[in-house]
Write a protein that holds these residues in place. Structure first.
Motif, PDB file in Angstrom:
ATOM      1  N   HIS A 148       0.861  -1.175   0.000  1.00  0.00           N
ATOM      2  CA  HIS A 148       0.000   0.000   0.000  1.00  0.00           C
ATOM      3  C   HIS A 148       0.910   1.242   0.000  1.00  0.00           C
ATOM      4  O   HIS A 148       2.001   1.212   0.589  1.00  0.00           O
ATOM      5  CB  HIS A 148      -0.887  -0.004   1.250  1.00  0.00           C
ATOM      6  CG  HIS A 148      -1.891   1.099   1.295  1.00  0.00           C
ATOM      7  ND1 HIS A 148      -1.571   2.389   1.676  1.00  0.00           N
ATOM      8  CD2 HIS A 148      -3.224   1.108   1.008  1.00  0.00           C
ATOM      9  CE1 HIS A 148      -2.651   3.150   1.626  1.00  0.00           C
ATOM     10  NE2 HIS A 148      -3.677   2.394   1.225  1.00  0.00           N
ATOM     11  N   PRO A 149       0.505   2.331  -0.640  1.00  0.00           N
ATOM     12  CA  PRO A 149       1.344   3.536  -0.678  1.00  0.00           C
ATOM     13  C   PRO A 149       1.807   4.010   0.700  1.00  0.00           C
ATOM     14  O   PRO A 149       2.944   4.477   0.840  1.00  0.00           O
ATOM     15  CB  PRO A 149       0.437   4.567  -1.349  1.00  0.00           C
ATOM     16  CG  PRO A 149      -0.453   3.756  -2.229  1.00  0.00           C
ATOM     17  CD  PRO A 149      -0.699   2.491  -1.476  1.00  0.00           C
ATOM     18  N   LEU A 150       0.954   3.870   1.726  1.00  0.00           N
ATOM     19  CA  LEU A 150       1.380   4.304   3.065  1.00  0.00           C
ATOM     20  C   LEU A 150       2.397   3.333   3.658  1.00  0.00           C
ATOM     21  O   LEU A 150       3.312   3.754   4.365  1.00  0.00           O
ATOM     22  CB  LEU A 150       0.173   4.454   3.987  1.00  0.00           C
ATOM     23  CG  LEU A 150       0.477   5.044   5.369  1.00  0.00           C
ATOM     24  CD1 LEU A 150       1.201   6.386   5.258  1.00  0.00           C
ATOM     25  CD2 LEU A 150      -0.797   5.199   6.186  1.00  0.00           C
ATOM     26  N   ALA A 153       5.523   4.397   2.119  1.00  0.00           N
ATOM     27  CA  ALA A 153       5.950   5.678   2.680  1.00  0.00           C
ATOM     28  C   ALA A 153       6.590   5.491   4.052  1.00  0.00           C
ATOM     29  O   ALA A 153       7.541   6.208   4.400  1.00  0.00           O
ATOM     30  CB  ALA A 153       4.758   6.630   2.773  1.00  0.00           C
ATOM     31  N   THR A 212       1.902  10.104   1.405  1.00  0.00           N
ATOM     32  CA  THR A 212       0.826   9.322   0.816  1.00  0.00           C
ATOM     33  C   THR A 212      -0.364  10.173   0.408  1.00  0.00           C
ATOM     34  O   THR A 212      -1.027   9.901  -0.603  1.00  0.00           O
ATOM     35  CB  THR A 212       0.373   8.245   1.812  1.00  0.00           C
ATOM     36  OG1 THR A 212       1.499   7.487   2.271  1.00  0.00           O
ATOM     37  CG2 THR A 212      -0.637   7.292   1.197  1.00  0.00           C
TER      38      THR A 212
END
Length: 216
Positions: A148-150, A153, A212
C-alpha cells in the motif's frame, strides 16, 4: 413384679422445680443452618445433582453467537463467545496477528483496524456486533506483493523503530487520509493522536502520511 426401669430408660435427675431450658434464638438459627448445610452437602457428596449432566454442561458453557463478516475481502463465519473482542477474533480465531494487543484498553491504538472504512480500536469492539460488516486489517492493505502507498511511505521515511505500533499506525493513517484530515502536519498529528509510538517516531510518521496524501 418389679417396677424399676432399665438404667437406659431412667430420665436424668433434675433439681426440684427445674425445667429444661428453652432454646435461644441464636441456638435455633445455628442449628437450622447446620442441618440445612448438612443436607445440601450430603446431596453433593452423595453425587445427587439438581441438574442432569447435559443441563450442567450447558450451564457451564459461556453464551456464544454465530457471526458472519468480511475480513480483508474474504467472507468469514465463526462461532465465538459473546465476550470475544474483534482483536481476539482476528488474532486467535482467524490467525491475523498483524493487529497488536498493546494496552487492551483502547488507549494505545496498536490494534486499530477499519470497520466499513472507519477506524476502530478492535480491542474495545465486540465481535458479535459486527454482523455483515467489512473489516480491513494491516494484512489486507497490500495488493499481493505490491505494498500500500502508506506502507511504502513508512519505509521511505523510516517511520518506525521497534515496529510494534506500526500496523496500527499505518491502518490509522489510511483512515486519516480517507477522512480527509491531512491539511497540515498539525491536523495529521491531531487526528493520529490516538496512536502511541513509544519509540518517538511521530515526526516521520506524519511525513509518511503527508507523502501518501500527496502533499510531499
Amino acid at each position: 413384679m418389679s417396677t424399676e426401669l432399665p438404667e437406659s430408660d431412667v430420665p436424668p435427675p433434675t433439681g426440684a422445680g427445674e425445667s429444661s431450658p428453652a432454646p435461644t434464638r441464636r441456638t435455633f438459627i445455628a442449628t437450622s443452618t447446620a442441618v440445612g448445610g448438612a443436607v445440601v452437602a450430603g446431596g453433593v457428596i452423595g453425587g445427587t445433582s439438581l441438574l442432569d449432566p447435559e443441563e450442567a454442561t450447558a450451564a457451564e458453557r459461556p453464551p456464544s453467537s454465530r457471526v458472519s463478516l468480511t475480513v480483508n475481502g474474504t467472507h468469514r463465519t465463526v462461532t465465538v463467545d459473546n465476550r470475544t473482542s474483534l482483536l481476539d477474533l482476528l488474532r486467535e480465531h482467524l490467525g491475523l496477528t498483524g493487529s497488536k494487543k498493546g494496552c487492551n484498553a483502547g488507549a494505545c491504538g496498536a490494534c486499530t483496524v477499519l470497520v466499513d472504512g472507519h477506524r476502530v480500536n478492535s480491542c474495545l469492539t465486540l465481535a458479535v456486533r459486527l454482523e455483515g460488516t467489512e473489516v480491513t486489517t494491516v494484512e489486507g492493505l497490500a495488493d499481493g506483493a505490491e505494498l500500500h502507498p502508506l506502507q511504502q511511505a513508512f519505509i521511505d521515511q523510516d517511520a518506525f523503530q521497534c515496529g510494534y505500533c506500526t500496523p496500527g499506525q499505518i491502518v490509522s493513517g489510511v483512515g486519516c487520509i480517507q477522512e480527509g484530515h491531512t491539511g497540515s502536519p498539525e491536523e495529521i498529528r491531531e487526528w493520529m493522536s490516538g496512536n502511541i509510538c513509544r519509540c518517538g517516531c511521530y515526526v516521520k510518521i506524519v511525513r509518511a502520511v503527508e507523502q501518501t496524501a500527496g502533499r510531499k
